[in-house]
Structure formats: C-alpha cells, structure tokens
Scaffold this motif. Structure first.
Motif, short mmCIF file in Angstrom:
data_model
loop_
_atom_site.label_atom_id
_atom_site.label_comp_id
_atom_site.label_asym_id
_atom_site.label_seq_id
_atom_site.Cartn_x
_atom_site.Cartn_y
_atom_site.Cartn_z
N VAL A 33 -11.67 -26.92 21.52
CA VAL A 33 -12.96 -27.17 22.18
C VAL A 33 -13.96 -26.11 21.71
N LEU A 34 -15.05 -26.58 21.14
CA LEU A 34 -16.04 -25.69 20.52
C LEU A 34 -17.15 -25.32 21.48
N ALA A 35 -17.29 -24.05 21.74
CA ALA A 35 -18.35 -23.58 22.64
C ALA A 35 -18.88 -22.24 22.13
N ALA A 36 -19.05 -22.14 20.83
CA ALA A 36 -19.51 -20.87 20.27
C ALA A 36 -20.91 -20.97 19.68
N GLY A 37 -21.60 -22.08 19.98
CA GLY A 37 -22.95 -22.26 19.44
C GLY A 37 -23.99 -21.51 20.23
N GLN A 38 -25.16 -21.39 19.63
CA GLN A 38 -26.26 -20.67 20.29
C GLN A 38 -27.18 -21.60 21.10
N ALA A 41 -12.68 -16.23 19.32
CA ALA A 41 -14.08 -16.11 18.93
C ALA A 41 -14.41 -17.09 17.80
N GLY A 42 -15.60 -17.69 17.88
CA GLY A 42 -16.06 -18.60 16.83
C GLY A 42 -16.78 -17.83 15.73
N GLY A 43 -17.53 -18.56 14.90
CA GLY A 43 -18.25 -17.93 13.81
C GLY A 43 -19.68 -18.43 13.74
N ALA A 44 -20.36 -18.10 12.64
CA ALA A 44 -21.78 -18.40 12.53
C ALA A 44 -22.06 -19.91 12.48
N GLU A 45 -21.27 -20.64 11.74
CA GLU A 45 -21.46 -22.09 11.64
C GLU A 45 -20.35 -22.80 12.41
N ARG A 46 -20.62 -24.05 12.78
CA ARG A 46 -19.61 -24.81 13.50
C ARG A 46 -18.28 -24.82 12.75
N TYR A 47 -18.33 -25.01 11.43
CA TYR A 47 -17.05 -25.09 10.72
C TYR A 47 -16.29 -23.77 10.70
N HIS A 48 -17.01 -22.64 10.81
CA HIS A 48 -16.31 -21.35 10.96
C HIS A 48 -15.57 -21.33 12.31
N SER A 49 -16.22 -21.85 13.33
CA SER A 49 -15.59 -21.87 14.65
C SER A 49 -14.35 -22.76 14.63
N MET A 96 -4.99 -26.67 24.97
CA MET A 96 -6.36 -26.51 24.49
C MET A 96 -6.55 -25.10 23.94
N ILE A 97 -7.36 -25.03 22.89
CA ILE A 97 -7.83 -23.74 22.39
C ILE A 97 -9.34 -23.75 22.55
N LEU A 98 -9.84 -22.79 23.29
CA LEU A 98 -11.28 -22.73 23.53
C LEU A 98 -11.88 -21.73 22.55
N VAL A 99 -12.91 -22.17 21.83
CA VAL A 99 -13.57 -21.30 20.85
C VAL A 99 -14.95 -20.96 21.39
N THR A 100 -15.21 -19.69 21.54
CA THR A 100 -16.48 -19.29 22.16
C THR A 100 -17.02 -18.05 21.46
N GLY A 101 -18.16 -17.55 21.94
CA GLY A 101 -18.71 -16.34 21.33
C GLY A 101 -17.82 -15.15 21.64
N GLU A 102 -17.75 -14.24 20.71
CA GLU A 102 -16.96 -13.01 20.88
C GLU A 102 -17.22 -12.36 22.24
N ASP A 103 -18.51 -12.33 22.61
CA ASP A 103 -18.90 -11.65 23.85
C ASP A 103 -18.74 -12.54 25.08
N GLN A 104 -18.22 -13.78 24.90
CA GLN A 104 -18.07 -14.67 26.06
C GLN A 104 -16.61 -14.96 26.37
N ILE A 105 -15.71 -14.30 25.64
CA ILE A 105 -14.29 -14.59 25.83
C ILE A 105 -13.85 -14.21 27.25
N ASP A 106 -14.26 -13.03 27.69
CA ASP A 106 -13.87 -12.60 29.04
C ASP A 106 -14.47 -13.50 30.10
N TYR A 107 -15.75 -13.83 29.91
CA TYR A 107 -16.42 -14.72 30.85
C TYR A 107 -15.68 -16.05 30.94
N CYS A 108 -15.30 -16.60 29.79
CA CYS A 108 -14.61 -17.90 29.79
C CYS A 108 -13.24 -17.80 30.45
#
Ligand code: CTP
Ligand code: MG
Length: 241
Positions: free
Chosen positions: A7-12, A79-87, A49-61
C-alpha cells in the motif's frame, strides 16, 4: 498462494495542495488511507500488507494504523522514495524472500479508498490465470493524443481506451524481477524519455509481458485534487446509508 498488498502512502500530494498529505485527510470519520487498509484487513484474498510511507511518517503510521485501528495484517512499514516507482521498489524489497518467490503482490495506491472485495476476487482470479493484471474501466470521455504544439494528433478508438486504477496485481517473482531491473536501468529509461507512471508499464517495458485488464469500478477513484474529496464523501455517505 500468499497474497501481499503493498500500500503506497509516501506521496506528497502536491495536486491536492493541503498541508496534511492527502492520505491522512479525514474522509467520513477516518483517514483516507484507513479505508483501503480496512478493506484489505477484512479481505479473504489478502494475507498481509506492507505499508510504504514517508521516512518521517513511519512512527505516526505505526501508532495510527497498527495500534489505534489494530490492523493486524500490516507486517511492515517502510520508507518510500522520491517517485512512486521508488516507493514500490522499497515495498517489494521488504517482502519475505519466500513470499517473493511464490506469492502474488497487490500494489495499491493508498489514495484509492474504494477498492472492494469483489474487485479483489476478480483480480485474484485473473492473476492466477495471467500472472499480471490491472484493474481499470473504459473511459467515458473521448481521449485525444496531443502534439507538443498543443494541437490534436490522433483520436484513439474510445472503446479501446481504458483508465487504469489500482490494485495492479502480479506474480511476485515477475514483479520483483521487473522492478529490480528497472532500478538498474532507470537512467537509460529516463534518457529515452520514458516516464514510469504505473506498475503495468514496468512489466510491459522491462519484460515485454502482456498485462490483463480486469474490471475495476467507476467509483475506484484516486483522490488527486480537492474536488475529489467531495465526490468521495458522497460515495461513502451512500455506501454507509
Ligand atoms: N506515492 C508514493 N511515493 C511517491 C509518490 C506517490 O507512495 N514517491 C503514492 C501516493 O501516496 C499515492 C499513490 O502513490 O497513494 C498515487 O500517487 P499520486 O496520486 O500521484 O499521489 P502523490 O504523488 O502524493 O500526489 P501528487 O502527484 O499530486 O504530488
Ligand atoms: Mg504523484
């Protein structure tokens, strides 16, 4: 076979333009991201499920979705990355080795709250048969291909044009291979002007594989711009009635 949802949730959420990223905005009492997690949690198809999120949102999630709402199928938050495919690549790399060799992977946008169980069953049946499938719907509007000068170049036959949604579902070995290869060949693809915007593309471009289209739903929208929130609220209110 084991079915893992990434599940992708690392976008801005730049196009939504809110201070809080769109995946955490409130949608009828729960965060946007909660809705698909809930569907996967309750699903007979999905095992973990594997949840992919921003580095700084892992604890929050972890606090919010694992502890507060008790989603037990979330086995990792990475943690995800800059582009969706990195995540996506980071999510795939977080899979257990055995799941990666012999399971199925459901890649899903955390900003799509309306995935449902019948849809998961349809894609599951298709991935068992075809190894690669994505949900989508035929477009309602006529679609034009534009030239760079702002004039119309062509008009593809409408009945053959589909809007693509998620989940996009693959046999794990195929998608892990395709994404690792993409990681290696990223620069070459960028140089050729290829923009990777969905997972099916990776399999098409890298593996030259046919990808099956599975019926999604017109409700299975992605929350992208502010008016999408109002539409989504309307859908949910009807569902909850
Ligand atoms: N996504 C991600 N990592 C990225 C970019 C996107 O995990 N580097 C996720 C988003 O969180 C979203 C899904 O991929 O759930 C679809 O992407 P999109 O709708 O483009 O979301 P954003 O990239 O957040 O929005 P925008 O493009 O408007 O900035
Ligand atoms: Mg984006």
């Amino acid at each position: 076979k084991r079915c893992t949802a990434i599940v992708l949730a690392a976008g801005q959420g730049k196009r939504m333009g809110t201070k809080t990223q769109k995946q955490y905005l409130n949608l009828c009492g729960y965060p946007v991201l909660w809705h698909c997690l809930h569907t996967f949690e309750e699903s007979a198809v999905i095992d973990d499920m594997i949840l992919v999120t921003g580095e700084d949102q892992i604890d929050y999630c972890r606090t919010e979705f694992v502890e507060k709402y008790g989603f037990r199928k979330i086995c990792k938050i990475v943690a995800g990355g800059a582009e969706r495919y990195h995540s996506v690549l980071n999510g795939l790399r977080a899979m257990e080795k055995n799941a990666c060799e012999d399971g199925y992977v459901f890649i899903h946008d955390g900003a799509r709250p309306f995935v449902d169980e019948p849809m998961l069953e349809r894609v599951y049946a298709d991935v068992c048969k075809y190894e690669a499938c994505v949900v989508g719907m035929p477009v309602k509007d006529t679609i034009k291909i534009a030239d760079t000068d702002g004039f119309i170049k062509e008009t593809p036959k409408r009945s053959l044009v589909w809007q693509i949604q998620t989940p996009q579902v693959f046999s794990a070995s195929l998608i892990c291979y395709a994404y690792e290869e993409l990681g290696r060949r990223e620069k070459e693809l960028l140089d050729r002007g290829i923009q990777i915007t969905d997972d099916a593309m990776v399999v098409e471009e890298i593996c030259g594989r046919k990808v099956r289209l599975t019926e999604g739903s017109y409700e299975n929208m992605k929350l992208t711009t502010p008016e999408d929130l109002e539409i989504a609220e309307t859908f949910l209110r009807r569902k909850n009635r």
